[in-house]
Each structure stands twice: as structure tokens, then as C-alpha cells.
Design a protein around this motif. Structure first.
Motif, PDB file in Angstrom:
ATOM      1  N   GLN A 270       0.855  -1.178   0.000  1.00  0.00           N
ATOM      2  CA  GLN A 270       0.000   0.000   0.000  1.00  0.00           C
ATOM      3  C   GLN A 270       0.895   1.233   0.000  1.00  0.00           C
ATOM      4  OE1 GLN A 270      -2.578   0.727   3.411  1.00  0.00           O
ATOM      5  NE2 GLN A 270      -4.075   1.729   2.075  1.00  0.00           N
ATOM      6  N   CYS A 271       0.634   2.136  -0.931  1.00  0.00           N
ATOM      7  CA  CYS A 271       1.417   3.361  -1.052  1.00  0.00           C
ATOM      8  C   CYS A 271       1.232   4.217   0.199  1.00  0.00           C
ATOM      9  CB  CYS A 271       0.962   4.126  -2.298  1.00  0.00           C
ATOM     10  SG  CYS A 271       1.786   5.711  -2.511  1.00  0.00           S
ATOM     11  N   THR A 272       2.353   4.677   0.774  1.00  0.00           N
ATOM     12  CA  THR A 272       2.259   5.498   1.973  1.00  0.00           C
ATOM     13  C   THR A 272       1.912   6.955   1.641  1.00  0.00           C
ATOM     14  OG1 THR A 272       4.660   5.824   1.888  1.00  0.00           O
ATOM     15  CG2 THR A 272       3.837   4.089   3.341  1.00  0.00           C
ATOM     16  N   ALA A 273       1.980   7.334   0.350  1.00  0.00           N
ATOM     17  CA  ALA A 273       1.635   8.705  -0.035  1.00  0.00           C
ATOM     18  C   ALA A 273       0.153   8.847  -0.367  1.00  0.00           C
ATOM     19  CB  ALA A 273       2.487   9.132  -1.231  1.00  0.00           C
ATOM     20  N   CYS A 274      -0.400   7.895  -1.151  1.00  0.00           N
ATOM     21  CA  CYS A 274      -1.792   8.067  -1.605  1.00  0.00           C
ATOM     22  C   CYS A 274      -2.722   6.945  -1.168  1.00  0.00           C
ATOM     23  CB  CYS A 274      -1.845   8.231  -3.124  1.00  0.00           C
ATOM     24  SG  CYS A 274      -1.586   6.699  -4.050  1.00  0.00           S
ATOM     25  N   GLY A 275      -2.173   5.883  -0.580  1.00  0.00           N
ATOM     26  CA  GLY A 275      -3.021   4.816  -0.050  1.00  0.00           C
ATOM     27  C   GLY A 275      -3.427   3.748  -1.048  1.00  0.00           C
TER      28      GLY A 275
ATOM     29  N   LEU B  75       7.506   1.386  -7.371  1.00  0.00           N
ATOM     30  CA  LEU B  75       6.811   2.663  -7.496  1.00  0.00           C
ATOM     31  C   LEU B  75       5.297   2.469  -7.557  1.00  0.00           C
ATOM     32  CD1 LEU B  75       9.065   4.497 -10.111  1.00  0.00           C
ATOM     33  CD2 LEU B  75       9.140   4.659  -7.604  1.00  0.00           C
ATOM     34  N   CYS B  76       4.575   3.421  -6.972  1.00  0.00           N
ATOM     35  CA  CYS B  76       3.117   3.401  -6.996  1.00  0.00           C
ATOM     36  C   CYS B  76       2.628   3.690  -8.423  1.00  0.00           C
ATOM     37  CB  CYS B  76       2.591   4.459  -6.029  1.00  0.00           C
ATOM     38  SG  CYS B  76       0.798   4.666  -6.101  1.00  0.00           S
ATOM     39  N   PRO B  77       1.722   2.871  -8.959  1.00  0.00           N
ATOM     40  CA  PRO B  77       1.214   3.127 -10.305  1.00  0.00           C
ATOM     41  C   PRO B  77       0.275   4.329 -10.354  1.00  0.00           C
ATOM     42  CG  PRO B  77       0.070   1.266  -9.337  1.00  0.00           C
ATOM     43  CD  PRO B  77       1.153   1.668  -8.373  1.00  0.00           C
ATOM     44  N   SER B  78      -0.162   4.810  -9.206  1.00  0.00           N
ATOM     45  CA  SER B  78      -1.095   5.929  -9.164  1.00  0.00           C
ATOM     46  C   SER B  78      -0.376   7.277  -9.041  1.00  0.00           C
ATOM     47  CB  SER B  78      -2.071   5.745  -7.997  1.00  0.00           C
ATOM     48  OG  SER B  78      -2.985   6.810  -7.951  1.00  0.00           O
ATOM     49  N   CYS B  79       0.557   7.397  -8.053  1.00  0.00           N
ATOM     50  CA  CYS B  79       1.196   8.693  -7.809  1.00  0.00           C
ATOM     51  C   CYS B  79       2.716   8.650  -8.024  1.00  0.00           C
ATOM     52  CB  CYS B  79       0.886   9.176  -6.392  1.00  0.00           C
ATOM     53  SG  CYS B  79       1.790   8.322  -5.086  1.00  0.00           S
ATOM     54  N   HIS B  80       3.250   7.459  -8.346  1.00  0.00           N
ATOM     55  CA  HIS B  80       4.683   7.248  -8.573  1.00  0.00           C
ATOM     56  C   HIS B  80       5.524   7.429  -7.307  1.00  0.00           C
ATOM     57  CE1 HIS B  80       3.802   8.270 -13.054  1.00  0.00           C
ATOM     58  NE2 HIS B  80       3.332   7.101 -12.703  1.00  0.00           N
TER      59      HIS B  80
HETATM   60 ZN   LIG Z   1       0.621   6.385  -4.472  1.00  0.00          ZN
END
Ligand SMILES: [Zn+2]
Length: 135
Positions: free
Chosen positions: A30-35, A44-49
Motif C-alpha cells: 500500500q502506497c504510503t503517499a496516496c493509499g 513505485l506506486c502506479p497511481s502517484c509514482h
Molecule cells: Zn501512491
């Protein structure tokens, strides 16, 4: 003597994923920046990188998105046929691929509720397998 099944290739990321499964629980990054949850494991997060993440224990519940049923063995280790592989949309969002057991191919339907049941295939290594979710 039966053939050994092919096993997943281990990297630092996949070793964590399969290690959690060996403990009996599906964990997803789970991305710690955008969840946003993600799978397959990646940096890397596919949503916010964003490059920060935490492994989160997930419900293990999902719905069948699609499937394929194999009637002939494509590897000498896979003799328990027919074998159905399903793509499951997990409750947290990501899609996870695994074998669906205890369901006849003609009973399959899109949206069927399933639950993950990790299958131990080697010492400290389990792979995703699914069963129909109890009502
Ligand atoms: Zn993210």
C-alpha cells in the motif's frame, strides 16, 4: 516419482509477498503517499509514482473477474486436472492470479465471491490459491 512444480522466482519484493502468504495471510503493498494498493510487487506506486510503501494484511476476499480451465497437463507436475486459474479482483482493488479449487468448471461465474487459501509448495513458500467464499 512425480515432477516438481515450477516455483516463483524470488526477488527482495516477491520474497516478502510469498513469505507473507506462507504465514497464511495475503499482504499487498500500500502506497504510503496516496493509499493505493498494488500487485504485482513493485517499487513505485502506479497511481502517484511515490516510492514509499508498507505491506498491509488484506481481507483475502475478492470476486472472480475471469478464468481459464486447463484440461491437459502443460507441465508434468500438474496432473490434478481440470485446473482452473482465476483472476480475482481483491476487495482492496488489485487483481491476483491463482488456482481455484473445489469448483467444477461449469459452476464458475463472473463475480463469484472467493477467498484466498494460500497453498504451501515449499519450505517457507506458499502461492495464492482460492476457494469459494462461505456464504
Ligand atoms: Zn501512491
Amino acid at each position: 516419482m512425480s515432477a516438481a512444480p515450477p516455483l516463483p522466482v524470488m526477488t527482495d519484493l516477491t520474497a516478502e509477498f510469498y513469505g507473507h502468504l506462507a504465514g497464511g495471510t495475503l499482504h499487498l503493498q500500500q502506497c504510503t503517499a496516496c493509499g493505493t494498493f498494488r500487485h504485482l510487487p513493485r517499487y513505485l506506486c502506479p497511481s502517484c509514482h511515490g516510492d514509499g510503501w508498507a505491506w498491509q494484511a488484506c481481507s483475502g476476499r475478492g470476486e472472480v473477474l475471469s478464468w481459464t480451465t486447463t484440461m491437459r497437463p502443460l507441465h508434468p507436475a500438474f496432473t490434478d486436472l481440470p485446473m482452473t486459474l482465476v483472476t480475482v479482483t481483491m476487495a482492496e482493488g488489485p487483481r491476483v492470479l491463482g488456482r481455484l479449487v473445489d469448483v467444477a468448471p461449469e459452476e464458475l461465474r463472473a463475480g463469484m465471491p472467493v477467498v484466498i487459501a494460500p497453498k504451501t509448495v515449499a519450505e517457507g513458500l506458499a502461492i495464492p490459491e482460492f476457494r469459494v467464499a462461505p456464504a
